[in-house]
Design a protein around this motif. Structure first.
Motif, PDB file in Angstrom:
ATOM      1  N   ARG A 139     -27.272  63.743 -79.607  1.00 43.24           N
ATOM      2  CA  ARG A 139     -28.444  63.847 -79.534  1.00 43.24           C
ATOM      3  C   ARG A 139     -28.195  62.620 -78.636  1.00 43.24           C
ATOM      4  O   ARG A 139     -29.796  62.608 -78.017  1.00 43.24           O
ATOM      5  CB  ARG A 139     -28.790  63.272 -81.150  1.00 43.24           C
ATOM      6  CG  ARG A 139     -30.072  62.742 -80.974  1.00 43.24           C
ATOM      7  CD  ARG A 139     -30.337  62.340 -82.856  1.00 43.24           C
ATOM      8  NE  ARG A 139     -29.972  61.180 -83.060  1.00 43.24           N
ATOM      9  CZ  ARG A 139     -28.714  61.347 -83.840  1.00 43.24           C
ATOM     10  NH1 ARG A 139     -27.825  62.653 -84.483  1.00 43.24           N
ATOM     11  NH2 ARG A 139     -28.074  60.278 -84.126  1.00 43.24           N
ATOM     12  N   GLN A 140     -27.710  61.938 -78.317  1.00 42.63           N
ATOM     13  CA  GLN A 140     -27.547  61.087 -77.625  1.00 42.63           C
ATOM     14  C   GLN A 140     -27.730  61.436 -75.655  1.00 42.63           C
ATOM     15  O   GLN A 140     -27.964  60.403 -74.823  1.00 42.63           O
ATOM     16  CB  GLN A 140     -26.505  59.952 -77.790  1.00 42.63           C
ATOM     17  CG  GLN A 140     -26.559  58.736 -78.949  1.00 42.63           C
ATOM     18  CD  GLN A 140     -25.226  58.035 -78.947  1.00 42.63           C
ATOM     19  OE1 GLN A 140     -24.082  57.903 -79.596  1.00 42.63           O
ATOM     20  NE2 GLN A 140     -25.173  57.521 -77.784  1.00 42.63           N
ATOM     21  N   ASP A 172     -29.054  64.017 -75.126  1.00 41.18           N
ATOM     22  CA  ASP A 172     -29.938  64.902 -74.924  1.00 41.18           C
ATOM     23  C   ASP A 172     -31.229  64.010 -74.744  1.00 41.18           C
ATOM     24  O   ASP A 172     -31.770  63.731 -74.240  1.00 41.18           O
ATOM     25  CB  ASP A 172     -29.408  65.727 -76.446  1.00 41.18           C
ATOM     26  CG  ASP A 172     -29.421  66.718 -76.446  1.00 41.18           C
ATOM     27  OD1 ASP A 172     -28.947  67.783 -75.494  1.00 41.18           O
ATOM     28  OD2 ASP A 172     -29.578  67.659 -77.370  1.00 41.18           O
ATOM     29  N   GLN A 173     -31.417  62.526 -74.601  1.00 38.84           N
ATOM     30  CA  GLN A 173     -31.823  61.419 -75.020  1.00 38.84           C
ATOM     31  C   GLN A 173     -31.750  61.022 -73.331  1.00 38.84           C
ATOM     32  O   GLN A 173     -32.573  60.642 -73.058  1.00 38.84           O
ATOM     33  CB  GLN A 173     -31.997  60.500 -76.108  1.00 38.84           C
ATOM     34  CG  GLN A 173     -32.025  61.058 -77.582  1.00 38.84           C
ATOM     35  CD  GLN A 173     -31.122  60.168 -78.369  1.00 38.84           C
ATOM     36  OE1 GLN A 173     -31.019  58.821 -78.136  1.00 38.84           O
ATOM     37  NE2 GLN A 173     -32.095  59.464 -79.531  1.00 38.84           N
ATOM     38  N   HIS A 214     -22.480  65.345 -83.511  1.00 39.35           N
ATOM     39  CA  HIS A 214     -23.378  65.753 -83.416  1.00 39.35           C
ATOM     40  C   HIS A 214     -24.542  64.043 -83.325  1.00 39.35           C
ATOM     41  O   HIS A 214     -25.103  64.625 -82.108  1.00 39.35           O
ATOM     42  CB  HIS A 214     -24.222  66.185 -84.704  1.00 39.35           C
ATOM     43  CG  HIS A 214     -25.231  65.736 -85.277  1.00 39.35           C
ATOM     44  ND1 HIS A 214     -26.065  67.070 -85.276  1.00 39.35           N
ATOM     45  CD2 HIS A 214     -27.166  65.042 -85.753  1.00 39.35           C
ATOM     46  CE1 HIS A 214     -27.540  66.723 -84.889  1.00 39.35           C
ATOM     47  NE2 HIS A 214     -28.284  65.575 -85.421  1.00 39.35           N
ATOM     48  N   ARG A 215     -23.736  63.010 -83.253  1.00 39.14           N
ATOM     49  CA  ARG A 215     -24.627  61.666 -82.485  1.00 39.14           C
ATOM     50  C   ARG A 215     -24.589  61.434 -81.265  1.00 39.14           C
ATOM     51  O   ARG A 215     -25.572  61.871 -80.762  1.00 39.14           O
ATOM     52  CB  ARG A 215     -23.535  60.854 -83.220  1.00 39.14           C
ATOM     53  CG  ARG A 215     -24.267  58.976 -83.193  1.00 39.14           C
ATOM     54  CD  ARG A 215     -23.809  58.617 -84.134  1.00 39.14           C
ATOM     55  NE  ARG A 215     -23.032  58.630 -83.816  1.00 39.14           N
ATOM     56  CZ  ARG A 215     -21.823  58.011 -83.491  1.00 39.14           C
ATOM     57  NH1 ARG A 215     -21.966  57.259 -81.734  1.00 39.14           N
ATOM     58  NH2 ARG A 215     -20.076  57.354 -83.667  1.00 39.14           N
TER      59      ARG A 215
END
Length: 298
Positions: free
Chosen positions: A114-115, A117-118, A110-111
Motif C-alpha cells: 500500500r505504501q 502504491d502511495q 500488504h502494508r
C-alpha cells in the motif's frame, strides 16, 4: 513503475484548431452537432496546451539533467575515481533480487504494498516529498526489491539528493541488469563530479542495445559532463554523433536537438545553433523557448 518513471509527453490527436474565441457563424442557431464540434475543439485546444507545457518541461529537464545549463569549474573536480561495479547480470535479474513479500514477509507485505502504491501515485503527481515519506522506512527494509530501489532512486533524484539516489539506482542496476535508468544514474554521478562513473555508465548503456530514446538521454548527460569540464568540442561531437533530423520527430529527437543547439551556442558555433533552433521552431513553434532563442541569434 518504469512507465511512470519514464513517462513521455502526452500523445494527442492534433487536428486543426479554430482560433481561440471563434464561434460558428450561426451561433444563435447552434445545432447539437455544432455544439459537439465546439466541445471537441475546446478539448483539442486544451490537449495542445497540455502537450506543449509537458514538452517544455521534458526539454528543460533533459537539459538540466545533462548539466548543459549549470557549468561546473574544472577546479571543482575532486572525485576523479570511478566506482568498481560488477558486470550486468546475464539472462535476467540477479539471484539476489527478491519480491516484496519475500523481503519483508507476508505479515508486512500488504502494508508495504500500500505504501509503495502511495509513493508511486505521489511520484506521478510530482509530489516527491510525499513519495519519499511513503518510501523512507521501506527503503531500509526491502533493499533487495528492485521496484523499491528503482522508485527510491528516482524520488531522491528529483529531490536533488544525488548520492543517496545513486546508491539506490546502482543497486537497481545490479539487481536487474536493466539500463533504462542509466541516464538518471549517470546524472547523479555527474552532479557529484564523478566523471569516470558517467563515462563508464555511458559506455555500458551504448553497448547494451538500449532504445533510441534512452540512448538520446544518455548522450545528453554524457555530453553535459564533458561540457562541465570545458570540453565543449568533444561534447558537441558526442551529442551530434548519429543525430539526424527525422521526417517524423519524436520527443527524444526534440530533446536531443534542443540540448545540442544549446551546446553549440555555448561553443561559439552560432550558425549551426541557429540552424538547429530553426528546425525545432519549424517542428513546433511553441516548443520550450526556441522562438526566443532563435530570435536572439539572428
Amino acid at each position: 513503475m518504469g512507465a511512470v518513471a519514464r513517462k513521455g509527453a502526452a500523445k494527442v490527436l492534433e487536428l486543426p484548431l479554430e482560433p481561440e474565441g471563434q464561434t460558428p457563424a450561426d451561433a444563435d442557431e447552434e445545432t447539437p452537432e455544432e455544439a459537439e464540434e465546439a466541445r471537441l475543439r475546446a478539448e483539442r485546444r486544451a490537449a495542445r496546451r497540455a502537450r506543449t507545457d509537458e514538452l517544455r518541461g521534458e526539454a528543460r529537464e533533459a537539459v538540466r539533467r545533462g548539466g548543459l545549463d549549470t557549468p561546473v569549474p574544472r577546479s571543482a573536480d575532486k572525485r576523479p575515481g570511478g566506482r568498481k561495479r560488477a558486470p550486468l547480470p546475464e539472462g535476467g535479474p540477479s539471484p539476489k533480487a527478491q519480491k516484496l513479500e519475500e523481503s519483508v514477509g507476508h505479515r508486512n507485505a500488504h502494508r508495504y504494498r500500500r505504501q509503495l502504491d502511495q509513493a508511486e501515485a505521489a511520484y506521478a503527481q510530482d509530489d516527491f516529498q510525499k513519495a519519499w515519506m511513503a518510501l523512507d522506512g521501506m527503503a531500509k527494509d526491502a533493499l533487495s526489491v528492485p521496484e523499491v530501489r528503482e522508485l527510491s532512486g528516482l524520488v531522491l533524484y528529483r529531490l536533488g539528493r544525488w548520492e543517496a539516489a545513486a546508491q539506490h539506482l546502482e543497486a537497481y542496476r545490479a539487481l536487474t541488469g536493466v539500463t533504462d535508468l542509466h541516464p538518471v544514474l549517470a546524472d547523479c554521478h555527474r552532479a557529484q563530479r564523478r566523471w569516470r562513473d558517467v563515462e563508464a555508465l555511458w559506455a555500458e548503456l551504448r553497448d547494451a542495445g538500449a532504445s533510441a530514446a534512452v540512448l538520446a538521454e544518455g548522450r545528453i548527460v554524457a555530453a553535459g559532463a564533458l561540457g562541465d569540464r570545458g570540453e565543449l568540442a568533444e561534447a558537441v561531437r558526442l551529442l551530434s554523433a548519429g543525430f539526424q533530423r527525422p521526417r517524423r520527430a519524436k520527443e527524444h529527437h526534440f530533446r536531443q536537438a534542443y540540448a545540442l543547439a544549446d551546446l553549440l551556442e555555448r561553443a561559439g558555433e552560432v550558425p549551426r545553433a541557429r540552424e538547429l533552433f530553426g528546425w525545432l521552431r519549424d517542428q513546433d513553434e511553441l516548443y520550450v523557448d526556441v522562438a526566443e532563442r532563435l530570435a536572439a541569434l539572428e
